[in-house]
Design an enzyme around this catalytic site. Structure first.
Site, PDB file in Angstrom:
ATOM      1  N   SER A   5       0.663  -1.297   0.081  1.00 56.97           N
ATOM      2  CA  SER A   5       0.084  -0.155   0.099  1.00 56.97           C
ATOM      3  C   SER A   5       0.931   1.225  -0.173  1.00 56.97           C
ATOM      4  O   SER A   5       0.336   2.256   0.187  1.00 56.97           O
ATOM      5  CB  SER A   5      -0.902   0.207   1.222  1.00 56.97           C
ATOM      6  OG  SER A   5      -1.958  -0.935   1.029  1.00 56.97           O
ATOM      7  N   CYS A   6       2.080   1.165  -0.180  1.00 59.40           N
ATOM      8  CA  CYS A   6       3.204   2.329  -0.195  1.00 59.40           C
ATOM      9  C   CYS A   6       2.981   2.994  -1.456  1.00 59.40           C
ATOM     10  O   CYS A   6       3.007   2.147  -2.323  1.00 59.40           O
ATOM     11  CB  CYS A   6       4.350   1.830   0.177  1.00 59.40           C
ATOM     12  SG  CYS A   6       5.650   3.139   0.071  1.00 59.40           S
ATOM     13  N   LYS A   7       3.130   4.120  -1.749  1.00 59.22           N
ATOM     14  CA  LYS A   7       3.112   4.711  -2.939  1.00 59.22           C
ATOM     15  C   LYS A   7       4.258   4.543  -3.713  1.00 59.22           C
ATOM     16  O   LYS A   7       4.420   4.828  -4.947  1.00 59.22           O
ATOM     17  CB  LYS A   7       3.046   6.491  -2.722  1.00 59.22           C
ATOM     18  CG  LYS A   7       4.371   7.162  -2.014  1.00 59.22           C
ATOM     19  CD  LYS A   7       4.163   8.572  -1.932  1.00 59.22           C
ATOM     20  CE  LYS A   7       5.455   9.233  -1.555  1.00 59.22           C
ATOM     21  NZ  LYS A   7       5.339  10.749  -1.456  1.00 59.22           N
ATOM     22  N   ALA A  17       5.451   1.436  -4.105  1.00 58.00           N
ATOM     23  CA  ALA A  17       5.192  -0.177  -4.480  1.00 58.00           C
ATOM     24  C   ALA A  17       5.374  -0.290  -5.855  1.00 58.00           C
ATOM     25  O   ALA A  17       6.241  -1.073  -6.289  1.00 58.00           O
ATOM     26  CB  ALA A  17       4.020  -0.724  -3.780  1.00 58.00           C
TER      27      ALA A  17
END
Length: 177
Positions: free
Chosen positions: A41-43, A45
């Protein structure tokens, strides 16, 4: 830490794989390794996973291995079960990733792999020897020494000089191909 000591310390480490088995980093001796703490869910990723997949497409046969350590310490960005994480990255990006169980990368519970990486000469970041965010990456050469640390927003490209030098150095004597 002296390079020989760094190498032996690295290869003496192990971590639990996504399936619960204990995986020795010594099993990657002779390979070039990229280690990253990841969170879906990290920007960062999508861009990092695509970069990793491209690197494996180009360099897997030359001994590159990418070890992914899911981490939920940063804003809970990796809260899913490990089986789902592995399934998604394998299906969407590459089935060649080596996926480990979730770990902590900072604090008292930091996994020994990350404690080791940040305490090497080339593993320290600009702000010290801690992991700033998801997708901090460590390039480890065929001898088990950290060559370079990349920040979360750094996309490792196929022409990165540190990567190319690590791939070319000792390519003929590699294992795990």
């Amino acid at each position: 830490m002296e390079r020989g000591m760094e190498s032996e310390a690295f290869y003496g480490l192990s971590a639990r794989g996504w399936d619960g088995s204990e995986v020795s980093l010594g099993s990657f001796r002779g390979c070039v390794i990229m280690i990253a703490n990841v969170a879906s869910s990290c920007k960062f990723a999508e861009s990092n996973y695509k970069s990793f997949a491209g690197l494996l497409d180009k360099f897997y046969r030359k001994g590159l291995r990418i070890l992914l350590f899911p981490c939920n310490q940063y804003l809970g960005q990796e809260s899913r079960p490990i089986e789902e994480i592995r399934g998604e990255v394998s299906k969407k990006y590459s089935d060649r990733f080596v996926v480990f169980d979730k770990v902590d990368v900072f604090g008292k519970g930091a996994h020994p792999v990350f404690r080791h990486l940040v305490n090497t000469k080339n593993g320290k970041g600009r702000l010290g020897n801690f992991i700033k965010w998801n997708f901090t990456k460590f390039l480890v050469d065929r001898k088990g020494c950290v060559v370079k640390r990349f920040g979360p927003s750094d996309i490792v490209k196929e022409d990165d000089e540190n990567l190319l030098r690590s791939i070319e150095d000792g390519e003929n004597g590699m294992q795990n191909s």
